[in-house]
Design a protein around this motif. Structure first.
Motif, short mmCIF file in Angstrom:
data_model
loop_
_atom_site.label_atom_id
_atom_site.label_comp_id
_atom_site.label_asym_id
_atom_site.label_seq_id
_atom_site.Cartn_x
_atom_site.Cartn_y
_atom_site.Cartn_z
N ILE A 317 -23.66 10.73 17.35
CA ILE A 317 -22.73 11.86 17.37
C ILE A 317 -21.53 11.58 16.47
N LEU A 318 -20.99 10.37 16.57
CA LEU A 318 -19.85 10.00 15.73
C LEU A 318 -20.20 10.06 14.24
N LEU A 319 -21.36 9.52 13.88
CA LEU A 319 -21.78 9.56 12.48
C LEU A 319 -22.00 11.00 12.01
N HIS A 320 -22.54 11.85 12.88
CA HIS A 320 -22.76 13.26 12.53
C HIS A 320 -21.42 13.97 12.28
N VAL A 321 -20.43 13.70 13.11
CA VAL A 321 -19.11 14.31 12.92
C VAL A 321 -18.49 13.86 11.61
N ILE A 322 -18.61 12.58 11.30
CA ILE A 322 -18.05 12.06 10.04
C ILE A 322 -18.76 12.70 8.84
N HIS A 325 -17.55 16.47 8.48
CA HIS A 325 -16.16 16.81 8.18
C HIS A 325 -15.54 16.00 7.04
N VAL A 326 -16.14 14.90 6.64
CA VAL A 326 -15.60 14.09 5.54
C VAL A 326 -16.41 14.38 4.28
#
Length: 353
Positions: A317-322, A325-326
């Motif tokens: 989930i964290l990698l998907h958010v990065i 959005h980045v």
């Protein structure tokens, strides 16, 4: 016939050593190219992972071989016994090849053969490291034992040699010890034999002496001097060396999905670091190794069963958010998200250290 082949191989080897010693920058570019090739191969076709790992492992071994040639050519060979050097090179080669050997064993002999190979590698490596600790007093052993040689030192050493004045007999006019330290004040002073002619003196020796001291300091990095370990630290290093074997034995007894091997291994790692105590009296390389071992405790977030039950979903989930959005991060993050489950299943990727 055998003698002719042997002579041909010897001539080829001598020619290769000459090429490496005369062209260190070109050799470095070829080594970097091999590593880039290993990344390019991955995922391109069936069994590309095994081939990619083979190319990557071979590039590391090639670097180690070329480092040995360059060190010998520059007279910067580490001062240690031949047996100790051979054992350290053996462990280094094993650690470079362990992932490839595991992947190849899985392809050839299935899961059972893979675990037999893993157990053999860990037992052999731990036995050699323990022998080095007890018989050769190696102390805190890094992973891998032989780190890549600082080739920038070759340029500095060559430049320092070129600045040596040549006497009328064609030999160096410099004394091997161009500076000495005064006992009471600790001030560094140039020897009379190393002083230039009066007409060329500017009396500003600080820069020259500093450069020479830097050369000597960087040379000392190749000496592999280990800090003597007291009884407590010897136990700490012994625990760290035996931890992989204990973990494998616990997996054999309790199963791969059991928490017992994970907790036991984590406990041994933490105990080893605690027994090491304050590392302020260790040398620079040993301090770096202690920091590395502390940082590698984060790998327990990626090791099963903790990864399977807790961290996998959160990390993805964290990698998907990065990646979302980045800007531009998706080029790196998305392949990582796809490869992370396969990477986590390779034992030596997550448990080899």
């Amino acid at each position: 016939m055998a003698d002719a082949v042997g002579d041909a191989v010897e001539k080829l080897w001598q020619r290769y050593k000459q090429l490496v010693s005369e062209n260190p920058e070109t050799v470095g570019q070829l080594e970097a190219g091999c590593r880039v090739l290993s990344y390019f191969i991955a995922g391109r076709f069936q069994d590309s992972g095994v081939l990619s790992e083979l190319v990557y492992s071979a590039s590391n071994i090639l670097v180690m071989l070329n480092d040995a040639i360059l060190q010998k050519a520059a007279l910067l060979v580490p001062k240690m016994s031949v047996s100790r050097m051979k054992l350290m090179r053996l462990i280094t080669v094993v650690e470079y090849l362990e992932v490839f050997v595991e992947m190849a064993a899985l392809r050839l002999w299935g899961n059972t053969g893979r675990w037999i190979i893993i157990a053999c590698i860990q037992i052999i490596r731990s036995a050699i490291r323990f022998f080095l600790l007890v018989e050769h007093s190696v102390g805190i052993q890094p992973t891998p034992p032989l780190k890549p040689f600082n080739r920038d030192l070759l340029k500095k050493y060559s430049k320092e040699q070129n600045h040596q004045k040549m006497g009328p007999d064609g030999k160096s006019a410099r004394n091997p010890s161009v500076i000495f330290k005064l006992k009471r004040s600790g001030r560094c002073v140039r020897t009379l034999s190393a002083a230039p002619p009066i007409s060329l003196r500017d009396w500003n020796l600080k820069k020259d002496i500093s450069a020479e001291q830097n050369i000597d300091k960087e040379k000392s990095e190749t000496e592999f001097e280990s800090s003597p370990l007291n009884r407590q630290r010897t136990w700490a290093e012994g625990i760290y060396i035996l931890r992989p074997v204990v973990h494998l034995f616990a997996m054999l007894c309790c199963g791969q999905k059991s928490w017992t091997p994970w907790l036991l291994s984590c406990g041994l790692d933490v105990s080893s670091l605690c027994l090491m105590g304050d590392p302020s009296d260790l040398n620079t390389d040993e301090k770096s190794e202690i920091k590395k071992r502390t940082f590698l405790l984060l790998f327990y977030l990626l090791r099963s069963p903790f990864f399977d039950r807790f961290s996998q979903a959160r990390i993805l989930i964290l990698l998907h958010v990065i990646a979302t959005h980045v800007p531009g991060s998706g080029l790196i993050i998305k392949p990582l998200m796809e490869y992370l489950p396969a990477w986590q299943r390779i034992y030596f990727y997550v448990w080899g250290t």
